[in-house]
Scaffold this active site. Structure first.
Site, PDB file in Angstrom:
ATOM      1  CB  SER A  56      -0.834   0.042   1.294  1.00 18.23           C
ATOM      2  OG  SER A  56      -1.411   1.252   1.432  1.00 18.23           O
ATOM      3  CG  HIS A  69      -3.891  -1.476  -1.342  1.00 21.69           C
ATOM      4  ND1 HIS A  69      -5.057  -2.232  -1.679  1.00 21.69           N
ATOM      5  CD2 HIS A  69      -4.410  -0.742  -0.392  1.00 21.69           C
ATOM      6  CE1 HIS A  69      -5.979  -2.103  -0.989  1.00 21.69           C
ATOM      7  NE2 HIS A  69      -5.642  -1.062   0.059  1.00 21.69           N
ATOM      8  CG  ASP A 125      -5.170   2.216   1.412  1.00 24.16           C
ATOM      9  OD1 ASP A 125      -5.981   1.327   1.121  1.00 24.16           O
ATOM     10  OD2 ASP A 125      -3.925   1.699   1.527  1.00 24.16           O
ATOM     11  CG  MET A 159      -8.216   7.096   3.113  1.00 25.90           C
ATOM     12  SD  MET A 159      -7.495   6.870   4.726  1.00 25.90           S
ATOM     13  CE  MET A 159      -6.448   5.490   4.350  1.00 25.90           C
ATOM     14  CG  HIS A 181      -9.234   0.154  -0.004  1.00 27.12           C
ATOM     15  ND1 HIS A 181      -8.663  -0.131   1.487  1.00 27.12           N
ATOM     16  CD2 HIS A 181     -10.810  -0.004   0.549  1.00 27.12           C
ATOM     17  CE1 HIS A 181      -9.545  -0.400   2.440  1.00 27.12           C
ATOM     18  NE2 HIS A 181     -10.798  -0.239   1.771  1.00 27.12           N
ATOM     19  CG  MET A 216     -11.234   2.997   2.816  1.00 29.17           C
ATOM     20  SD  MET A 216      -9.655   3.011   3.719  1.00 29.17           S
ATOM     21  CE  MET A 216      -8.466   2.939   2.404  1.00 29.17           C
ATOM     22  CG  MET A 236     -11.400  -2.967   5.866  1.00 30.07           C
ATOM     23  SD  MET A 236      -9.916  -2.341   4.890  1.00 30.07           S
ATOM     24  CE  MET A 236      -9.039  -1.431   6.285  1.00 30.07           C
ATOM     25  CG  ASP A 274      -5.977  -3.021   3.472  1.00 29.53           C
ATOM     26  OD1 ASP A 274      -5.079  -2.495   4.035  1.00 29.53           O
ATOM     27  OD2 ASP A 274      -6.588  -2.062   2.848  1.00 29.53           O
TER      28      ASP A 274
HETATM   29  C1  DX5 Z   1      -6.086   1.531   6.018  1.00 31.42           C
HETATM   30  C2  DX5 Z   1      -5.497   1.206   4.596  1.00 31.42           C
HETATM   31  C3  DX5 Z   1      -4.523   0.185   4.673  1.00 31.42           C
HETATM   32  C4  DX5 Z   1      -3.177   0.885   5.146  1.00 31.42           C
HETATM   33  C5  DX5 Z   1      -2.744  -0.660   5.832  1.00 31.42           C
HETATM   34  O1  DX5 Z   1      -6.964   2.386   6.121  1.00 31.42           O
HETATM   35  O2  DX5 Z   1      -6.821   0.578   3.944  1.00 31.42           O
HETATM   36  O3  DX5 Z   1      -4.539  -0.258   3.056  1.00 31.42           O
HETATM   37  O4  DX5 Z   1      -2.541   1.241   4.255  1.00 31.42           O
HETATM   38  O5  DX5 Z   1      -1.642  -0.056   6.440  1.00 31.42           O
HETATM   39  P1  DX5 Z   1      -0.750  -1.020   7.525  1.00 31.42           P
HETATM   40  O6  DX5 Z   1      -0.205  -2.018   6.559  1.00 31.42           O
HETATM   41  O7  DX5 Z   1       0.487  -0.083   7.755  1.00 31.42           O
HETATM   42  O8  DX5 Z   1      -1.539  -1.406   8.416  1.00 31.42           O
HETATM   43 ZN    ZN Z   2      -6.325  -0.367   1.782  1.00 29.39          ZN
END
Ligand code: DX5
Ligand code: ZN
Length: 220
Positions: free
Chosen positions: A6, A31, A33, A35, A64, A66, A135, A173
């Site tokens: 990620s 990956h 993320d 947000m 992904h 969010m 998650m 994840d």
């Molecule tokens: C969290 C994200 C993850 C995050 C994971 O909300 O969806 O993809 O980057 O981070 P680590 O591997 O550091 O827990």
């Molecule tokens: Zn993620």
């Protein structure tokens, strides 16, 4: 097993280089993320960064979302180059239609479940998904600790998919590291997302190697 670094924990001043290093070191997906500061408190990146990553790698780009009302942004992220586009069940009012829209525009469709969301919400959409993202922390931030009940949930999700004859990949994840990776794979995860465990200390190659080794040692 597949590994999906990620970029949330990458050095954004040299993102292309970090993505290329992850690819050369054997990553399977990249990956990203996304947000929105509403579905989760944090704000990160949008289609522009997805497009930049798309141009930096030949690996599948695993996006992904969010964000609230993800249906509004499907076209933008597919056009930006998302190979897999994952929406949250909790954020999506017409989930089956949105998954169909993702596929019809040419990406693989994923659905993600927060820790409090039960596996049975997948019951009516097993024909509509290419990936399930469980998650294993509450979404929003990298570097959190895996919720202990996660392994059991992963096991139940894999059993549910198998019983339904659903061939969707099972991705996990949050909180994946050398100590937790093997248990998640043994529980039925196909793809491990890892942010801090891959990008910390500017040791991408060694970190990916350590993760793979932790899983294969435990499997013996
Ligand atoms: C969290 C994200 C993850 C995050 C994971 O909300 O969806 O993809 O980057 O981070 P680590 O591997 O550091 O827990
Ligand atoms: Zn993620």
């Amino acid at each position: 097993m597949k590994l999906a670094p990620s970029i949330l924990s990458a050095d954004f001043t040299r993102l292309g280089e970090q993505v290329r290093r992850a690819e050369a070191a054997g990553a399977d997906y990249i990956h990203i993320d996304v947000m929105d500061g509403r579905f989760v408190p944090n704000l990160t990146v949008g289609p522009l960064v997805v497009e930049a990553v798309r141009r930096s790698t030949s690996l599948p780009v695993d996006v992904h979302l969010m964000i609230e009302e993800p249906a509004r942004y499907v076209q933008d992220f597919v056009s930006a180059g998302a190979s897999i586009l994952t929406v949250h069940q909790e954020a999506c009012r017409h989930l089956q239609a949105t998954l169909g829209d993702i596929r019809s525009r040419g990406s693989r469709a994923g659905v993600s479940l927060c820790p409090a969301t039960p596996v049975h919400v997948l019951e009516e959409i097993t024909d509509d998904i290419d990936l399930v993202l469980i998650m294993t922390v509450n979404p929003g931030f990298g570097g959190q600790t895996l919720i202990p009940a996660s392994e059991e949930k992963v096991r139940r999700t894999q059993a549910f998919l198998t019983a339904a004859g659903c061939t969707a990949e099972l991705e996990v994840d949050g909180g994946v590291n050398e100590a937790t990776a093997a248990g998640l794979i043994a529980s039925g995860a196909d793809v491990l997302v890892a942010g801090s465990a891959v990008f910390s200390g500017d040791e991408i190659e060694r970190n990916l190697d350590r993760l793979r080794r932790a899983v294969s040692v435990a499997a013996r």
